[in-house]
Design an enzyme around this catalytic site. Sequence first.
Site, mmCIF file in Angstrom:
data_model
loop_
_atom_site.group_PDB
_atom_site.id
_atom_site.type_symbol
_atom_site.label_atom_id
_atom_site.label_comp_id
_atom_site.label_asym_id
_atom_site.label_seq_id
_atom_site.Cartn_x
_atom_site.Cartn_y
_atom_site.Cartn_z
ATOM 1 N N TYR A 150 0.831 -1.207 0.000
ATOM 2 C CA TYR A 150 0.000 0.000 0.000
ATOM 3 C C TYR A 150 0.866 1.258 0.000
ATOM 4 C CZ TYR A 150 -3.236 3.583 1.660
ATOM 5 O OH TYR A 150 -3.960 4.741 1.806
ATOM 6 N N LYS A 154 1.014 4.241 -2.836
ATOM 7 C CA LYS A 154 0.725 5.651 -2.540
ATOM 8 C C LYS A 154 1.900 6.555 -2.915
ATOM 9 C CE LYS A 154 -2.714 5.344 -2.548
ATOM 10 N NZ LYS A 154 -3.872 6.113 -3.052
#
Length: 253
Positions: A150, A154
């Site tokens: 994740y 990002k």
Amino acid sequence: MVSVLITGSADGIGRETAKTLAALGHRVVLHARNAERADQALAAVPAADGVLVGDLSSLARTRELGTTAGAFDVVVHNAALGAGLPRRSVTEDGLELLFQVNVLAPYLLTALMPRPARLVYLTSGLEAQGRVDFDDLQHERGPWNGMQTYSDSKLLDVVLAFAVARRWPDTLSNAVDPGWIKTKLGGAGAPDELPRGADTPVWLALAEDPAARVTGRYFKWRQDLRANPAAYDVAVQDRLLAVCAELTGVELP
């Protein structure tokens, strides 16, 4: 009146951003991954001008969304999956799920849709912990680590925002860390409420003051901050665009 498309606006920060913009009298179009979510989105934001349906975990459906969505003054790329996946998941396209939804989908929509005046890419403060490994962008090696995957995605969203800013100087393209907000993704233990998470995307979508009329920047709570150093590397930006073009079959104009 400004026209705005907000991806992933069936709930959370996306929905709050849509509600705020619609309440201010702007033309807001929602986005949801399926018909059921689309109905929920319209029920929550009845002032919206409509809702587009497109599952961002499918390149075909993302491509269809990008070619049929139409033109907007502002596009807010809010849709994303979080770090809670218990194992590495692969989409129908054979790509890692987080990478496809969080990175390839906003790239593909950006490349296919008419160029807007402003682009806002939602990221996370975890981008600071992100790594860019072009030899393993889809986390095929080693044990699964959802949080690292994740965080990496990002960071790549910031890289994408900065790459677009450099390639399209007439479009204001910025990345936003909304903070740790009480959403399905952020969890009930998050310290901040939805209006705070939506404030900076709304500001970047509308504001005419010089602080908002910038490009290639990383914001949190309207503050212009420094992102992960990798995001400023032109070679990293160009290679990400090249990888995305190869995987999607669509080059950024």
